[in-house]
Design a protein around this motif. Structure first.
Motif, PDB file in Angstrom:
ATOM      1  N   TYR A  30      86.701   1.181 123.084  1.00  0.00           N
ATOM      2  CA  TYR A  30      86.190   1.910 121.925  1.00  0.00           C
ATOM      3  C   TYR A  30      87.197   1.770 120.781  1.00  0.00           C
ATOM      4  CZ  TYR A  30      82.973   4.037 125.258  1.00  0.00           C
ATOM      5  OH  TYR A  30      82.013   4.244 126.211  1.00  0.00           O
ATOM      6  N   ILE A  31      86.751   1.154 119.680  1.00  0.00           N
ATOM      7  CA  ILE A  31      87.660   0.896 118.559  1.00  0.00           C
ATOM      8  C   ILE A  31      86.965   1.324 117.266  1.00  0.00           C
ATOM      9  CG2 ILE A  31      89.029  -0.853 117.352  1.00  0.00           C
ATOM     10  CD1 ILE A  31      88.897  -2.589 119.822  1.00  0.00           C
ATOM     11  N   LYS A  32      87.752   1.897 116.371  1.00  0.00           N
ATOM     12  CA  LYS A  32      87.211   2.196 115.039  1.00  0.00           C
ATOM     13  C   LYS A  32      88.082   1.501 113.999  1.00  0.00           C
ATOM     14  CE  LYS A  32      89.702   6.560 114.257  1.00  0.00           C
ATOM     15  NZ  LYS A  32      89.533   7.980 113.873  1.00  0.00           N
ATOM     16  N   GLY A  33      87.457   1.110 112.913  1.00  0.00           N
ATOM     17  CA  GLY A  33      88.183   0.417 111.863  1.00  0.00           C
ATOM     18  C   GLY A  33      87.263   0.087 110.690  1.00  0.00           C
ATOM     19  N   GLU A  34      87.779  -0.731 109.791  1.00  0.00           N
ATOM     20  CA  GLU A  34      87.033  -1.100 108.588  1.00  0.00           C
ATOM     21  C   GLU A  34      86.591  -2.559 108.693  1.00  0.00           C
ATOM     22  OE1 GLU A  34      87.885  -1.889 103.831  1.00  0.00           O
ATOM     23  OE2 GLU A  34      89.192  -0.528 104.958  1.00  0.00           O
ATOM     24  N   LEU A  35      85.335  -2.812 108.323  1.00  0.00           N
ATOM     25  CA  LEU A  35      84.814  -4.171 108.345  1.00  0.00           C
ATOM     26  C   LEU A  35      85.343  -4.972 107.161  1.00  0.00           C
ATOM     27  CD1 LEU A  35      81.049  -3.562 109.272  1.00  0.00           C
ATOM     28  CD2 LEU A  35      82.933  -4.148 110.794  1.00  0.00           C
ATOM     29  N   SER A  36      85.660  -6.237 107.429  1.00  0.00           N
ATOM     30  CA  SER A  36      86.147  -7.115 106.368  1.00  0.00           C
ATOM     31  C   SER A  36      85.632  -8.530 106.643  1.00  0.00           C
ATOM     32  CB  SER A  36      87.671  -7.095 106.325  1.00  0.00           C
ATOM     33  OG  SER A  36      88.151  -8.006 105.352  1.00  0.00           O
ATOM     34  N   ASN A  37      85.379  -9.299 105.574  1.00  0.00           N
ATOM     35  CA  ASN A  37      84.909 -10.689 105.695  1.00  0.00           C
ATOM     36  C   ASN A  37      83.677 -10.793 106.603  1.00  0.00           C
ATOM     37  OD1 ASN A  37      87.062 -11.602 104.078  1.00  0.00           O
ATOM     38  ND2 ASN A  37      88.415 -11.716 105.861  1.00  0.00           N
TER      39      ASN A  37
END
Length: 450
Positions: A30-37
């Motif tokens: 389970y990972i959270k983060g910001e989408l890029s490219n």
């Protein structure tokens, strides 16, 4: 050295991949983060970078998992992801293989709703200029909903109570579940192709956002927008709002309200008819009074009281015009007659018949002169001819021979003198009645006396 201590890059990568495969902590991470490219491949795969303020990881979500997303991933979006971490052997980099994705801090369905609403709004599907007016008195009302649902019963009862003359045509469709979207799209197309539906109600009763989600799908929205029939969207309860509500020509808070919007109430129609009847009666009475007064004014007007005075000046003008026309006609006729006489006289002078008659007279005179000249010339010629004949007769040797003379030829030559001959010569002697061949024996000359 007994053996080769060096490993290939592939061998090292495979070894590391087996380590990743054997580590249970790298499964269902389970990972959270910001989408890029973010890159959405035409095949349906999604590739992106997941990052925070200190690190980043490459990620991929294949088409099988990506097809279940309710929203469109975009760069800058914070998400909650479930997936596996493994090695991508071709590049030797570890990578996150995403199985599921949810927006962080906002529902996926709500995000998908806002994204599609923004997209269709930019395309102009919500513009007022595309909205069609509902017919005032529809003959056929089409309904797209579940056949066994309460929404259809509410619509039928409302239309039957308000306007029983209208015919209700049901186009049954699944309104929730996986088959809902293609079923609704097909029902809209079927109603549009039928060609005799005056107004179309598309909707269903209340439910959760998941139950109503088929009416938030792009395919349904575009089908409603393309439909040529004026459409009323009636999905859920009054507080529920779907993409179909924005695209449809009109929106009703409930199926019952949609039925009330689609058809007029018979009592209201009867009241309108009576009111219009009264208005027409009042208008006709007022108009008849006005026209009667207008007729009376016309009857008492100067033209109708003294009609002869109206056309008298025109009669005088007509008479004047006729006189002028007659004078002009006579003058023109006289001028043209004079011109004709003059032209005819000139034509007589150059007439072919006159010219022919004159030339005939000249020809006769010339012929007479020619005859006289010919007679004179012929007489002179005849006299000279007779004189020549007499001279020829006088000079003709044959005439001499008639008197007993002959002509002697030697070798074709005329012998005029005896000295031209010699003994032994052969000669021809031409006489009056024939030719004699002779031979000279001797020659005696004749002496002239002195």
């Amino acid at each position: 050295m007994s053996g080769n201590p060096y490993l290939t890059v592939q061998a090292v990568t495979k070894y590391i991949k087996r380590k990743f495969d054997a580590d249970p902590h790298l499964r269902n991470v389970y990972i959270k983060g910001e989408l890029s490219n973010v890159k959405i491949h035409p095949t349906g795969h999604i590739y992106f970078t997941l990052k925070d303020d200190k690190s980043r990881i490459q990620a991929a979500m294949f088409r099988g998992n990506a097809s279940s997303l309710k929203f469109k991933p975009e760069s800058g979006m914070n998400v909650l992801i479930t997936g596996d971490i493994n090695i991508y052997e071709s590049s030797g980099q570890y990578q996150l293989y995403v199985q599921s994705m949810e927006p962080d801090g906002i529902g996926a369905l709500f995000l998908a709703f806002e994204q599609l609403k923004e997209q269709l709004g930019k395309e102009g599907l919500f513009d007022v200029r595309w909205k069609q007016q509902l017919p005032w008195i529809p003959k056929k009302v089409g309904v797209i909903t579940a056949k066994s649902g309460a929404a259809f019963q509410d619509i039928c009862s409302t239309i039957g109570r308000r306007f029983p003359m209208a015919e209700i045509v049901l186009f049954p469709a699944a309104v929730q579940g996986k088959q809902a979207v293609p079923s609704i799209v097909e029902a809209i197309g079927q109603a549009d192709r039928q060609g005799d539906i005056d107004v179309l109600i598309v909707g269903r009763g209340g439910g959760s956002i998941e139950d109503l989600w088929a009416f938030n799908e792009e395919a349904v929205a575009r089908a409603i927008f393309s439909c040529r029939i004026p459409t009323i969207s009636a999905v859920g309860h009054e507080t529920d709002t779907t993409i179909a509500d924005f695209v449809a020509d009109h929106r009703a808070p409930t199926p019952t309200a949609a039925a009330e919007l689609a058809v007029p109430a018979k009592e209201e129609l009867a009241g309108r008819i009576l009111e219009r009847k009264r208005v027409i009666y009042r208008f006709l009475a007022t108009r008849l009074t006005q026209e009667q007064k207008r007729l009376d004014r016309l009857k008492n007007s100067y033209p109708f009281l003294y009609p002869d005075r109206l056309y008298r000046p025109f009669i005088e003008k007509q008479v004047s015009f006729e006189e002028r026309l007659s004078r002009s006609h006579n003058e023109l006729l006289y001028r043209k007659s004079t011109q004709f006489t003059q032209i005819n006289s000139r034509l007589q002078l150059v007439s072919p018949a006159v010219q022919l008659q004159q030339r005939s007279k000249e020809a006769v005179a010339v012929e007479e002169r020619l005859l006289r000249a010919m007679r004179q010339s012929l007489g002179g010629k005849q006299d000279r001819f007779l004189t020549g004949i007499r001279m020829l007769q006088a000079l003709n040797p044959l005439s001499v021979m008639d008197r007993g003379f002959t002509i002697v030829y030697k070798e074709g030559e005329l012998v005029k003198r005896a000295e031209l001959l010699a003994p032994g010569d052969s000669v021809k002697i031409n006489m009056q009645d024939g030719i004699a061949i002779a031979e000279i024996q001797s020659i005696e000359s004749i002496k002239e006396e002195s």
